[in-house]
Design a protein around this motif. Sequence first.
Motif, PDB file in Angstrom:
ATOM      1  N   ILE A   1      -5.521   9.840   4.586  1.00 60.90           N
ATOM      2  CA  ILE A   1      -5.052   8.570   4.030  1.00 60.90           C
ATOM      3  C   ILE A   1      -3.535   8.453   4.166  1.00 60.90           C
ATOM      4  N   ALA A   2      -2.820   9.569   3.957  1.00 61.33           N
ATOM      5  CA  ALA A   2      -1.363   9.542   4.106  1.00 61.33           C
ATOM      6  C   ALA A   2      -0.968   9.211   5.541  1.00 61.33           C
ATOM      7  N   ALA A   3      -1.709   9.765   6.515  1.00 59.49           N
ATOM      8  CA  ALA A   3      -1.423   9.459   7.921  1.00 59.49           C
ATOM      9  C   ALA A   3      -1.680   7.991   8.213  1.00 59.49           C
TER      10      ALA A   3
ATOM     11  N   LYS B   1     -14.884   0.190  17.053  1.00 58.98           N
ATOM     12  CA  LYS B   1     -15.285   1.580  16.855  1.00 58.98           C
ATOM     13  C   LYS B   1     -15.678   1.780  15.399  1.00 58.98           C
ATOM     14  N   ARG B   2     -16.747   2.519  15.197  1.00 62.98           N
ATOM     15  CA  ARG B   2     -17.246   2.728  13.839  1.00 62.98           C
ATOM     16  C   ARG B   2     -16.207   3.392  12.950  1.00 62.98           C
ATOM     17  N   SER B   3     -15.456   4.338  13.513  1.00 65.92           N
ATOM     18  CA  SER B   3     -14.450   5.053  12.717  1.00 65.92           C
ATOM     19  C   SER B   3     -13.042   4.514  12.942  1.00 65.92           C
ATOM     20  N   GLY B   4     -12.924   3.421  13.702  1.00 61.78           N
ATOM     21  CA  GLY B   4     -11.601   2.887  14.013  1.00 61.78           C
ATOM     22  C   GLY B   4     -10.996   2.115  12.862  1.00 61.78           C
ATOM     23  N   GLN B   5      -9.655   2.187  12.765  1.00 65.23           N
ATOM     24  CA  GLN B   5      -8.946   1.452  11.717  1.00 65.23           C
ATOM     25  C   GLN B   5      -8.314   0.175  12.252  1.00 65.23           C
ATOM     26  N   GLY B   6      -8.320  -0.021  13.587  1.00 64.23           N
ATOM     27  CA  GLY B   6      -7.796  -1.256  14.150  1.00 64.23           C
ATOM     28  C   GLY B   6      -6.294  -1.379  14.073  1.00 64.23           C
ATOM     29  N   LEU B   7      -5.580  -0.242  14.108  1.00 69.08           N
ATOM     30  CA  LEU B   7      -4.122  -0.289  14.031  1.00 69.08           C
ATOM     31  C   LEU B   7      -3.449   0.154  15.325  1.00 69.08           C
ATOM     32  N   GLY B   8      -4.168   0.881  16.177  1.00 71.81           N
ATOM     33  CA  GLY B   8      -3.553   1.422  17.390  1.00 71.81           C
ATOM     34  C   GLY B   8      -3.037   0.351  18.324  1.00 71.81           C
ATOM     35  N   LEU B   9      -3.880  -0.629  18.672  1.00 70.95           N
ATOM     36  CA  LEU B   9      -3.454  -1.677  19.597  1.00 70.95           C
ATOM     37  C   LEU B   9      -2.484  -2.649  18.940  1.00 70.95           C
ATOM     38  N   ALA B  10      -2.626  -2.859  17.630  1.00 73.06           N
ATOM     39  CA  ALA B  10      -1.668  -3.709  16.920  1.00 73.06           C
ATOM     40  C   ALA B  10      -0.274  -3.090  16.966  1.00 73.06           C
TER      41      ALA B  10
ATOM     42  N   LEU C   1       0.821  -1.207   0.000  1.00 70.33           N
ATOM     43  CA  LEU C   1       0.000   0.000   0.000  1.00 70.33           C
ATOM     44  C   LEU C   1       0.857   1.259   0.000  1.00 70.33           C
ATOM     45  N   ALA C   2       1.909   1.248   0.808  1.00 68.99           N
ATOM     46  CA  ALA C   2       2.782   2.415   0.865  1.00 68.99           C
ATOM     47  C   ALA C   2       3.392   2.710  -0.502  1.00 68.99           C
ATOM     48  N   HIS C   3       3.790   1.655  -1.186  1.00 64.17           N
ATOM     49  CA  HIS C   3       4.423   1.835  -2.494  1.00 64.17           C
ATOM     50  C   HIS C   3       3.428   2.283  -3.561  1.00 64.17           C
ATOM     51  N   GLU C   4       2.240   1.667  -3.555  1.00 69.28           N
ATOM     52  CA  GLU C   4       1.277   1.894  -4.627  1.00 69.28           C
ATOM     53  C   GLU C   4       0.407   3.125  -4.428  1.00 69.28           C
ATOM     54  N   ILE C   5       0.253   3.563  -3.183  1.00 67.01           N
ATOM     55  CA  ILE C   5      -0.710   4.627  -2.919  1.00 67.01           C
ATOM     56  C   ILE C   5      -0.049   5.934  -2.512  1.00 67.01           C
ATOM     57  N   LYS C   6       0.978   5.880  -1.680  1.00 70.20           N
ATOM     58  CA  LYS C   6       1.471   7.107  -1.070  1.00 70.20           C
ATOM     59  C   LYS C   6       2.052   8.091  -2.085  1.00 70.20           C
TER      60      LYS C   6
ATOM     61  N   THR D   1     -12.273  21.490  -2.575  1.00 71.27           N
ATOM     62  CA  THR D   1     -10.831  21.271  -2.701  1.00 71.27           C
ATOM     63  C   THR D   1     -10.199  21.042  -1.329  1.00 71.27           C
ATOM     64  N   LYS D   2     -10.742  21.742  -0.324  1.00 70.64           N
ATOM     65  CA  LYS D   2     -10.243  21.503   1.039  1.00 70.64           C
ATOM     66  C   LYS D   2     -10.564  20.082   1.484  1.00 70.64           C
ATOM     67  N   LEU D   3     -11.740  19.595   1.108  1.00 71.02           N
ATOM     68  CA  LEU D   3     -12.117  18.224   1.447  1.00 71.02           C
ATOM     69  C   LEU D   3     -11.144  17.232   0.816  1.00 71.02           C
ATOM     70  N   ILE D   4     -10.765  17.483  -0.436  1.00 72.78           N
ATOM     71  CA  ILE D   4      -9.805  16.600  -1.105  1.00 72.78           C
ATOM     72  C   ILE D   4      -8.485  16.586  -0.341  1.00 72.78           C
ATOM     73  N   CYS D   5      -7.984  17.785   0.028  1.00 69.66           N
ATOM     74  CA  CYS D   5      -6.707  17.865   0.748  1.00 69.66           C
ATOM     75  C   CYS D   5      -6.790  17.158   2.101  1.00 69.66           C
ATOM     76  N   ASP D   6      -7.889  17.392   2.808  1.00 62.62           N
ATOM     77  CA  ASP D   6      -8.050  16.769   4.126  1.00 62.62           C
ATOM     78  C   ASP D   6      -8.088  15.246   4.025  1.00 62.62           C
ATOM     79  N   GLU D   7      -8.786  14.729   3.023  1.00 67.04           N
ATOM     80  CA  GLU D   7      -8.883  13.278   2.866  1.00 67.04           C
ATOM     81  C   GLU D   7      -7.544  12.671   2.443  1.00 67.04           C
TER      82      GLU D   7
END
Length: 360
Positions: free
Chosen positions: A178-180, A315-324, A138-143, A168-174
């Motif tokens: 995703i980068a984070a 969590k509905r908005s959770g990505q499941g990476l914090g505890l991992a 993902l890092a290689h293909e998306i970032k 345009t602000k919405l695009i930048c924020d999204e």
Amino acid sequence: MSGEDSVPTAAELISAHPVATLLIDPDGRIVMANARAESLLNMARSALIGSIVGRVLRIADPRMDAAIWMTDKPLSAYDIQVHAGRNEAVEMDILIHPLLDDEHWRIVALHVHGQSQALGTRRTTLGVRSATGAAAMLAHEIKNPLSGIRGAAQLLESDTSEAGRPLTKLICDEVDRIAALIDRMQHFTSNQPLECRPENIYPLLDRAVELACAGFARDCTITRTYDPSLPYAQVNGDALVQIMLNLVKNAVEAVEGMDDGRVQVATAYRHGLSVLSAQGKGTAPLQIEIQVIDNGPGVPESIRDVLFNPFISNKRSGQGLGLALVDKLVRDMNGLVQYERDKPAGRSIFRVLLPMAVNA
């Protein structure tokens, strides 16, 4: 049992234990084995009883010393190659615990990979390795394309009407979001060992709590209960701060919206628990305990066994990476992380167990 209200005997408890369990006497002989142990070792109970444990369970892992069976302290060893009974070598986790009344008698629990781990801790699993590969791709293909998308949105913003600028602000924020996310996933791709050194953990804990209170925890009171006599820990300071930020954020989110929500960071000295050292040279006692406690509703039963796996979240908005990420960083420091629900007190407790510093 002898009567309806009788307490089960030790033999009955071992027999009913859902994992392979052995009772070892001071001479290292097996004096009790449950049905799960018979099945795992492919040996009848009659053949097991009286056998030397080191001959039945033959260590095939060069990191381990066969003397572990005679330890007089609690010991956890993970991902160890063992010839179990009449079987070929298999990879398993070994938990050894001396009896409270006589430390020369020991209980041994054997967890072949694929079974749950009773301590609630994990080592590197297929899920983590899969996440590592996924993160790298993902890092290689998306970032790289993300920076181009953000740059194009910024150029459009200068030529866009006031009505269109929120888009345009919405695009930048999204793109930033995703980068984070990709940055967080890239932590799983690193196999570089953490540089650990003797550290006073209290400035590190305070730094994490103060950062939390200045941001996501500004509306939550966090109490600190420290044992002032703790020795230095063998840790990576930056990693420990990140671990604490993730755990405190998890606790704060758990009590969000509660009138009496409470979060506590506590420390204690832990006696007796050891794991195999990262270099495979002996054992590492985990004597430094950090607790992050909250009185939220707790983790659902359905995900407790896989709580520290990537992409697991309630969590509905959770990505499941914090505890991992917490799990990975703690393991990289040769520690353990555990979750416990204290039902009578209505509390959730995350414990981080770390090695004491050597030559501090």
